[in-house]
Design a protein around this motif. Structure first.
Motif, PDB file in Angstrom:
ATOM      1  N   ALA A   1       0.067 -26.894  -2.744  1.00 47.63           N
ATOM      2  CA  ALA A   1      -0.484 -27.808  -3.750  1.00 47.63           C
ATOM      3  C   ALA A   1      -1.823 -28.377  -3.293  1.00 47.63           C
ATOM      4  N   VAL A   2      -1.913 -28.781  -2.036  1.00 50.69           N
ATOM      5  CA  VAL A   2      -3.164 -29.324  -1.503  1.00 50.69           C
ATOM      6  C   VAL A   2      -4.236 -28.243  -1.471  1.00 50.69           C
ATOM      7  N   ALA A   3      -3.853 -27.015  -1.098  1.00 53.15           N
ATOM      8  CA  ALA A   3      -4.822 -25.920  -1.020  1.00 53.15           C
ATOM      9  C   ALA A   3      -5.367 -25.558  -2.392  1.00 53.15           C
ATOM     10  N   VAL A   4      -4.491 -25.412  -3.371  1.00 51.21           N
ATOM     11  CA  VAL A   4      -4.926 -25.043  -4.726  1.00 51.21           C
ATOM     12  C   VAL A   4      -5.815 -26.140  -5.313  1.00 51.21           C
ATOM     13  N   THR A   5      -5.439 -27.392  -5.086  1.00 50.57           N
ATOM     14  CA  THR A   5      -6.264 -28.506  -5.573  1.00 50.57           C
ATOM     15  C   THR A   5      -7.653 -28.446  -4.950  1.00 50.57           C
TER      16      THR A   5
ATOM     17  N   MET B   1     -11.712 -36.115   0.898  1.00 49.69           N
ATOM     18  CA  MET B   1     -10.583 -35.247   0.585  1.00 49.69           C
ATOM     19  C   MET B   1     -11.073 -33.833   0.257  1.00 49.69           C
ATOM     20  N   TYR B   2     -12.357 -33.705  -0.093  1.00 53.39           N
ATOM     21  CA  TYR B   2     -12.904 -32.386  -0.414  1.00 53.39           C
ATOM     22  C   TYR B   2     -12.845 -31.478   0.813  1.00 53.39           C
ATOM     23  N   PRO B   3     -12.476 -30.235   0.632  1.00 53.42           N
ATOM     24  CA  PRO B   3     -12.351 -29.311   1.783  1.00 53.42           C
ATOM     25  C   PRO B   3     -13.631 -29.169   2.593  1.00 53.42           C
ATOM     26  N   HIS B   4     -14.801 -29.168   1.920  1.00 51.74           N
ATOM     27  CA  HIS B   4     -16.038 -28.966   2.675  1.00 51.74           C
ATOM     28  C   HIS B   4     -16.335 -30.146   3.591  1.00 51.74           C
TER      29      HIS B   4
ATOM     30  N   THR C   1      -4.706 -35.733  -3.504  1.00 50.82           N
ATOM     31  CA  THR C   1      -4.234 -35.241  -2.201  1.00 50.82           C
ATOM     32  C   THR C   1      -4.291 -36.332  -1.131  1.00 50.82           C
ATOM     33  N   PHE C   2      -4.828 -37.497  -1.468  1.00 51.95           N
ATOM     34  CA  PHE C   2      -4.995 -38.586  -0.500  1.00 51.95           C
ATOM     35  C   PHE C   2      -3.673 -39.037   0.122  1.00 51.95           C
ATOM     36  N   PRO C   3      -2.607 -39.275  -0.655  1.00 57.34           N
ATOM     37  CA  PRO C   3      -1.366 -39.750  -0.027  1.00 57.34           C
ATOM     38  C   PRO C   3      -0.811 -38.784   1.010  1.00 57.34           C
ATOM     39  N   ALA C   4      -0.846 -37.482   0.715  1.00 57.25           N
ATOM     40  CA  ALA C   4      -0.299 -36.506   1.664  1.00 57.25           C
ATOM     41  C   ALA C   4      -1.142 -36.425   2.927  1.00 57.25           C
ATOM     42  N   LEU C   5      -2.464 -36.425   2.767  1.00 59.40           N
ATOM     43  CA  LEU C   5      -3.341 -36.271   3.929  1.00 59.40           C
ATOM     44  C   LEU C   5      -3.454 -37.561   4.734  1.00 59.40           C
ATOM     45  N   VAL C   6      -3.970 -38.609   4.124  1.00 62.06           N
ATOM     46  CA  VAL C   6      -4.201 -39.858   4.861  1.00 62.06           C
ATOM     47  C   VAL C   6      -2.878 -40.549   5.190  1.00 62.06           C
ATOM     48  N   GLY C   7      -1.958 -40.543   4.221  1.00 63.25           N
ATOM     49  CA  GLY C   7      -0.649 -41.117   4.509  1.00 63.25           C
ATOM     50  C   GLY C   7       0.030 -40.416   5.674  1.00 63.25           C
TER      51      GLY C   7
END
Length: 551
Positions: free
Chosen positions: A131-135, A271-274, A424-430
């Protein structure tokens, strides 16, 4: 607008373009490692960049050609509301100081290349990682397209974009050439190419803004006259809506929207991949800390850049497409040779982020779709080969997007991408601070935020479009106009927290966490700390009742 091709400006533009092309190909030999067949080398520059390389790389990555064109264009069209980009880039640096060093440490320890790698390792969930990758890929694609729009705007003003009756191939040939060169040196040199070119790009941008902020006001009679003419223009009625065109300061009705847009954009930026790709290329967590303290210099530059929108109004620039306002201002006000320098700054300002974005999107596909679901036993060499090919396909997709669709569509999709990536912020930063959130709750919260954000954005209309006309809408239950992405983010967090309580209460499988607390503070430079850099992501040991789920 000058008729025909501006030969002098075009000549200067071509000179700088050729110079950065040579630099891009030479970058393949810069800090060349013995083992190049890994994403660490091609996609992250060997994780070896120091403070100044990282600073220029992040600056070249975050402050793009679209920034150069769109921020003053927003001021030109609507007034001070366009200044939201300045406070949000100020808010973001204290924020990333708290979590980016932790992300760098755990990624360096486990060989994570993408944010999805971390999410999968932290929560033991391929589904959440997907989900994070596709987003990330969906949010990045229109961003790349807008960099090409920036190049196209410069070419149009220089007179090499062709007219409406020009053969489509001839009209778009310069853009096709620029795309081919970008694709070639990115494929060859990976992240090292934009890292070196960023020095040229940022140097040119600082030079152009320093000259513009002094030279243009002198020609226009000073800032008093500039603001007076801009205020007079904004007081005129918009024929489409009957409301004033804009304002020199946000009105009371627009203050909530201004604040939520700035805050939401600040939360979303890294949150942006780049952004993460440029961050993980650093050689130590101290490099990240130092960069969070000096990157605000770009915000100072951005504030000065935004003033060009007022200058374009005072200079009498009239364009149908607001994206052409600043390139046209440069052509009208500067000598031809320096206009060429300014156009080169914008053009090169597109090449650097477009390269990083395509690499970041390719890394997400390779690590979190290809390796996780299609070929789990892929070797590091195979990963690198696939990532190189996907980076080309991503750029081709962006080019087709630009050539076949209206530019406002690209802009609207980029605005939608900002709403998406914030989810994607909650999954990554959380996940960087706690393992309390349940993986299924995070996935459900993400889905709710994505669904609400997309539907809410679809319902926004503008004078020129029935749908996706903007990214602000009335906040349910409050009545104020606010940023849709932030509203979706709040819903995301509420759903995640509530479901986590429920799922933890019923003891739903939580997945395996392959990280340890010490991983989040380790530094490659710390004595006594052994930092491993596996070429392929390690698979966690599994047991019959705790193996990682695909949900």
């Amino acid at each position: 607008m000058k008729d025909g091709v501006n030969g002098v400006a075009l000549g200067v533009f071509i000179f700088f373009f050729l110079a950065v092309t040579v630099i891009g190909f030479m970058a393949a030999r810069w800090r060349r490692a013995e083992n190049e067949a890994s994403l660490d080398e091609w996609g992250l520059g060997g994780r070896s960049f120091g403070t100044w390389v990282t600073w220029f790389l992040l600056g070249g990555d975050l402050y793009t050609a679209y920034t150069f064109v769109a921020v003053p264009a927003a001021i030109y069209a609507a007034g001070a509301a366009g200044f939201f980009a300045v406070p949000y880039t100020i808010l973001v640096y204290p924020l990333i100081f708290t979590f980016l060093p932790r992300l760098w440490s755990v990624s360096h320890k486990h060989g994570y290349v993408t944010t999805s790698d971390f999410v999968r390792g932290r929560f033991g969930s391929k589904g959440l990682s997907l989900a994070v990758a596709v987003t990330g890929i969906l949010a990045t694609m229109p961003y790349i397209a807008l960099q090409l729009v920036g190049i196209q705007a410069v070419l149009d003003v220089m007179g090499v974009g062709g007219g409406e009756n020009t053969n489509w191939f001839v009209k778009d040939l310069p853009l096709l050439i620029a795309f081919a060169v970008l694709a070639a040196y990115t494929y060859s040199s990976g992240l090292r190419a934009p890292a070196l070119i960023a020095f040229v790009k940022d140097g040119l941008i600082y030079l152009v803004i320093a000259v513009a902020i002094i030279y243009i006001p002198i020609k226009l009679g000073g800032f008093d006259d500039i603001f007076a003419k801009a205020g007079e223009a904004f007081s005129q009625k918009n024929p489409a809506t009957g409301a004033p065109r804009g304002a020199l300061a946000p009105g009371e009705a627009g203050q909530w929207g201004y604040a939520t847009l700035a805050l939401g954009s600040a939360l979303a930026l890294f949150m942006y991949p780049h952004s993460i790709t440029a961050t993980l290329s650093s050689r130590s967590r101290d490099v990240i800390r130092r960069n969070t303290t000096i990157l605000p210099l770009y915000s100072l530059m951005l504030g000065l850049l935004a003033l060009l929108g007022f200058m374009a109004i005072a200079a009498g620039v009239k364009v149908q497409n607001g994206q052409l306002a600043i390139p046209q201002l440069f052509e009208n006000m500067f000598p031809d040779w320096f206009a060429g320098v300014a156009f080169a700054a914008i053009g090169i300002g597109a090449l650097v982020p477009a390269a990083i974005m395509s690499i970041a999107a390719a890394n997400l596909f390779t690590r979190n779709i290809y390796k996780d679901f299609l070929k789990p036993d892929a070797t590091p060499a195979q990963e690198t080969k696939v990532s190189k090919m996907v980076s080309l396909l991503v750029k081709v997709g962006a080019l087709v997007f630009v050539l076949t669709m209206d530019k406002t569509v690209a802009i609207n999709f980029q605005l939608l991408g900002g709403i998406w990536i914030l989810q994607t912020f909650p999954a990554l930063v959380g996940g960087l601070f706690t393992r309390w959130f349940h993986r299924w709750a995070l996935l459900t919260g993400w889905a709710v935020g994505m669904l609400y954000g997309t539907l809410a954005a679809y319902g926004v209309a503008s004078p020129t479009q029935a749908h996706f006309g903007g990214s602000s809408k009335e906040i349910p239950g409050i009545g104020e106009i606010g940023y849709i992405g932030l509203t979706a983010f709040v819903l995301n967090v509420v759903v995640t927290v509530v479901l986590t309580f429920v799922l933890n209460a019923v003891k739903a499988p939580a997945g395996i966490d392959e990280t340890s607390p010490a991983d989040y503070t380790a530094d490659a430079g710390d004595p006594g700390v052994k930092v491993e850099l596996p070429l392929a992501r390690p698979e966690p040991a599994s047991s019959p009742d705790t193996s990682p789920s695909t949900n």
